[in-house]
Write a protein that holds these residues in place. Structure first.
Motif, PDB file in Angstrom:
ATOM      1  N   GLY A  10       0.822  -1.207   0.000  1.00 33.04           N
ATOM      2  CA  GLY A  10       0.000   0.000   0.000  1.00 33.04           C
ATOM      3  C   GLY A  10       0.851   1.249   0.000  1.00 33.04           C
ATOM      4  O   GLY A  10       2.036   1.215  -0.326  1.00 33.04           O
ATOM      5  N   LEU A  11       0.223   2.343   0.414  1.00 31.09           N
ATOM      6  CA  LEU A  11       0.888   3.642   0.460  1.00 31.09           C
ATOM      7  C   LEU A  11       1.301   3.952   1.897  1.00 31.09           C
ATOM      8  O   LEU A  11       0.492   3.809   2.823  1.00 31.09           O
ATOM      9  CB  LEU A  11      -0.061   4.725  -0.046  1.00 31.09           C
ATOM     10  CG  LEU A  11       0.442   6.172  -0.035  1.00 31.09           C
ATOM     11  CD1 LEU A  11       1.617   6.332  -0.976  1.00 31.09           C
ATOM     12  CD2 LEU A  11      -0.701   7.117  -0.409  1.00 31.09           C
ATOM     13  N   VAL A  12       2.539   4.366   2.072  1.00 33.87           N
ATOM     14  CA  VAL A  12       3.054   4.684   3.414  1.00 33.87           C
ATOM     15  C   VAL A  12       3.939   5.915   3.305  1.00 33.87           C
ATOM     16  O   VAL A  12       4.589   6.121   2.276  1.00 33.87           O
ATOM     17  CB  VAL A  12       3.808   3.480   4.020  1.00 33.87           C
ATOM     18  CG1 VAL A  12       4.981   3.064   3.153  1.00 33.87           C
ATOM     19  CG2 VAL A  12       4.226   3.739   5.457  1.00 33.87           C
ATOM     20  N   LEU A  18       5.462  -0.821   7.449  1.00 32.98           N
ATOM     21  CA  LEU A  18       4.525  -1.632   6.679  1.00 32.98           C
ATOM     22  C   LEU A  18       4.922  -3.084   6.865  1.00 32.98           C
ATOM     23  O   LEU A  18       6.129  -3.388   6.989  1.00 32.98           O
ATOM     24  CB  LEU A  18       4.595  -1.249   5.202  1.00 32.98           C
ATOM     25  CG  LEU A  18       3.373  -1.514   4.298  1.00 32.98           C
ATOM     26  CD1 LEU A  18       2.172  -0.712   4.791  1.00 32.98           C
ATOM     27  CD2 LEU A  18       3.711  -1.125   2.869  1.00 32.98           C
ATOM     28  N   ARG A  19       3.943  -3.973   6.920  1.00 37.88           N
ATOM     29  CA  ARG A  19       4.233  -5.401   7.052  1.00 37.88           C
ATOM     30  C   ARG A  19       3.636  -6.158   5.871  1.00 37.88           C
ATOM     31  O   ARG A  19       2.415  -6.139   5.673  1.00 37.88           O
ATOM     32  CB  ARG A  19       3.661  -5.950   8.353  1.00 37.88           C
ATOM     33  CG  ARG A  19       4.114  -7.377   8.673  1.00 37.88           C
ATOM     34  CD  ARG A  19       3.346  -7.947   9.826  1.00 37.88           C
ATOM     35  NE  ARG A  19       3.945  -9.164  10.361  1.00 37.88           N
ATOM     36  CZ  ARG A  19       3.238 -10.171  10.862  1.00 37.88           C
ATOM     37  NH1 ARG A  19       1.917 -10.104  10.916  1.00 37.88           N
ATOM     38  NH2 ARG A  19       3.863 -11.241  11.343  1.00 37.88           N
ATOM     39  N   GLU A  88      12.891   5.393  -1.907  1.00 43.00           N
ATOM     40  CA  GLU A  88      13.560   4.416  -2.767  1.00 43.00           C
ATOM     41  C   GLU A  88      13.138   2.980  -2.488  1.00 43.00           C
ATOM     42  O   GLU A  88      13.547   2.064  -3.202  1.00 43.00           O
ATOM     43  CB  GLU A  88      15.082   4.553  -2.684  1.00 43.00           C
ATOM     44  CG  GLU A  88      15.629   4.575  -1.270  1.00 43.00           C
ATOM     45  CD  GLU A  88      15.854   5.991  -0.749  1.00 43.00           C
ATOM     46  OE1 GLU A  88      14.979   6.859  -0.963  1.00 43.00           O
ATOM     47  OE2 GLU A  88      16.920   6.225  -0.116  1.00 43.00           O
ATOM     48  N   ASP A  89      12.345   2.763  -1.459  1.00 45.25           N
ATOM     49  CA  ASP A  89      11.776   1.433  -1.212  1.00 45.25           C
ATOM     50  C   ASP A  89      10.537   1.182  -2.062  1.00 45.25           C
ATOM     51  O   ASP A  89       9.996   0.072  -2.055  1.00 45.25           O
ATOM     52  CB  ASP A  89      11.409   1.275   0.264  1.00 45.25           C
ATOM     53  CG  ASP A  89      12.619   1.295   1.183  1.00 45.25           C
ATOM     54  OD1 ASP A  89      12.506   1.873   2.294  1.00 45.25           O
ATOM     55  OD2 ASP A  89      13.667   0.749   0.797  1.00 45.25           O
ATOM     56  N   THR A  90      10.070   2.198  -2.771  1.00 42.18           N
ATOM     57  CA  THR A  90       8.910   2.047  -3.634  1.00 42.18           C
ATOM     58  C   THR A  90       9.199   1.027  -4.733  1.00 42.18           C
ATOM     59  O   THR A  90      10.192   1.139  -5.457  1.00 42.18           O
ATOM     60  CB  THR A  90       8.534   3.396  -4.275  1.00 42.18           C
ATOM     61  OG1 THR A  90       8.110   4.296  -3.240  1.00 42.18           O
ATOM     62  CG2 THR A  90       7.409   3.231  -5.291  1.00 42.18           C
ATOM     63  N   VAL A 111       4.227  -1.473  -3.158  1.00 40.42           N
ATOM     64  CA  VAL A 111       4.535  -0.633  -2.004  1.00 40.42           C
ATOM     65  C   VAL A 111       4.963   0.729  -2.536  1.00 40.42           C
ATOM     66  O   VAL A 111       5.873   0.818  -3.362  1.00 40.42           O
ATOM     67  CB  VAL A 111       5.658  -1.239  -1.139  1.00 40.42           C
ATOM     68  CG1 VAL A 111       6.089  -0.242  -0.054  1.00 40.42           C
ATOM     69  CG2 VAL A 111       5.192  -2.535  -0.511  1.00 40.42           C
ATOM     70  N   THR A 112       4.302   1.762  -2.076  1.00 38.89           N
ATOM     71  CA  THR A 112       4.629   3.119  -2.494  1.00 38.89           C
ATOM     72  C   THR A 112       4.914   3.957  -1.255  1.00 38.89           C
ATOM     73  O   THR A 112       4.082   4.027  -0.339  1.00 38.89           O
ATOM     74  CB  THR A 112       3.473   3.748  -3.284  1.00 38.89           C
ATOM     75  OG1 THR A 112       3.183   2.941  -4.429  1.00 38.89           O
ATOM     76  CG2 THR A 112       3.854   5.152  -3.750  1.00 38.89           C
ATOM     77  N   VAL A 113       6.098   4.559  -1.225  1.00 41.23           N
ATOM     78  CA  VAL A 113       6.497   5.394  -0.100  1.00 41.23           C
ATOM     79  C   VAL A 113       6.463   6.852  -0.561  1.00 41.23           C
ATOM     80  O   VAL A 113       7.181   7.233  -1.493  1.00 41.23           O
ATOM     81  CB  VAL A 113       7.899   5.024   0.402  1.00 41.23           C
ATOM     82  CG1 VAL A 113       8.258   5.892   1.616  1.00 41.23           C
ATOM     83  CG2 VAL A 113       7.966   3.546   0.763  1.00 41.23           C
ATOM     84  N   SER A 114       5.636   7.635   0.089  1.00 44.96           N
ATOM     85  CA  SER A 114       5.513   9.043  -0.274  1.00 44.96           C
ATOM     86  C   SER A 114       6.524   9.875   0.505  1.00 44.96           C
ATOM     87  O   SER A 114       6.799   9.618   1.675  1.00 44.96           O
ATOM     88  CB  SER A 114       4.103   9.541   0.013  1.00 44.96           C
ATOM     89  OG  SER A 114       3.818   9.458   1.392  1.00 44.96           O
ATOM     90  N   SER A 115       7.060  10.869  -0.167  1.00 42.27           N
ATOM     91  CA  SER A 115       8.063  11.740   0.470  1.00 42.27           C
ATOM     92  C   SER A 115       7.423  12.949   1.124  1.00 42.27           C
ATOM     93  O   SER A 115       6.243  13.199   0.978  1.00 42.27           O
ATOM     94  CB  SER A 115       9.089  12.192  -0.563  1.00 42.27           C
ATOM     95  OG  SER A 115       8.444  12.838  -1.632  1.00 42.27           O
TER      96      SER A 115
END
Length: 115
Positions: A10-12, A18-19, A88-90, A111-115
């Motif tokens: 998901g988005l974090v 996130l697990r 960069e984990d996206t 997995v999307t990591v927002s900045s």
């Protein structure tokens, strides 16, 4: 036939957690080495973390100290606890099961990591 089903993507936000979980439909789950890979469009799929049937773990340098892989042989599941995530984990994260030459993949979870 081994089926792997990932969940938990998901988005974090940056710095969050996130697990990811992977459920395996195989009776002999305990004999498999399990791993998480990730892939960004245009790049090769890369190993994130591996846990062997003997419970030895390996991590990519980029995630050491932030991610933890674990397995539950009774439930036939493998997890990836992601902490202090970075943009960069996206990627799409894939579950992998390997036993000698046999290797199986899940369908992946974004997995999307927002900045």
């Amino acid at each position: 036939q081994v089926q792997l089903v990932e969940s938990g993507g998901g988005l974090v936000q940056t710095g969050g957690s996130l697990r990811l979980s992977c459920a395996a439909s195989v009776m002999s789950f305990s004999v498999y080495d399990m791993a998480w890979y990730r892939q960004v469009p245009g790049n090769e799929r890369e190993l994130v973390a591996r846990i062997t049937r003997g419970l030895s773990t390996t991590y990519a340098d980029s995630v050491k100290g932030r991610f933890t892989i674990s397995r539950d042989n009774g439930k036939r599941m493998v997890h990836l606890q992601m902490s202090s995530v970075k943009p960069e984990d996206t990627a799409v994260y894939y579950c992998n099961a390997a036993y000698y030459q046999a290797t199986h993949w899940g369908q992946g979870t974004q997995v999307t990591v927002s900045s």
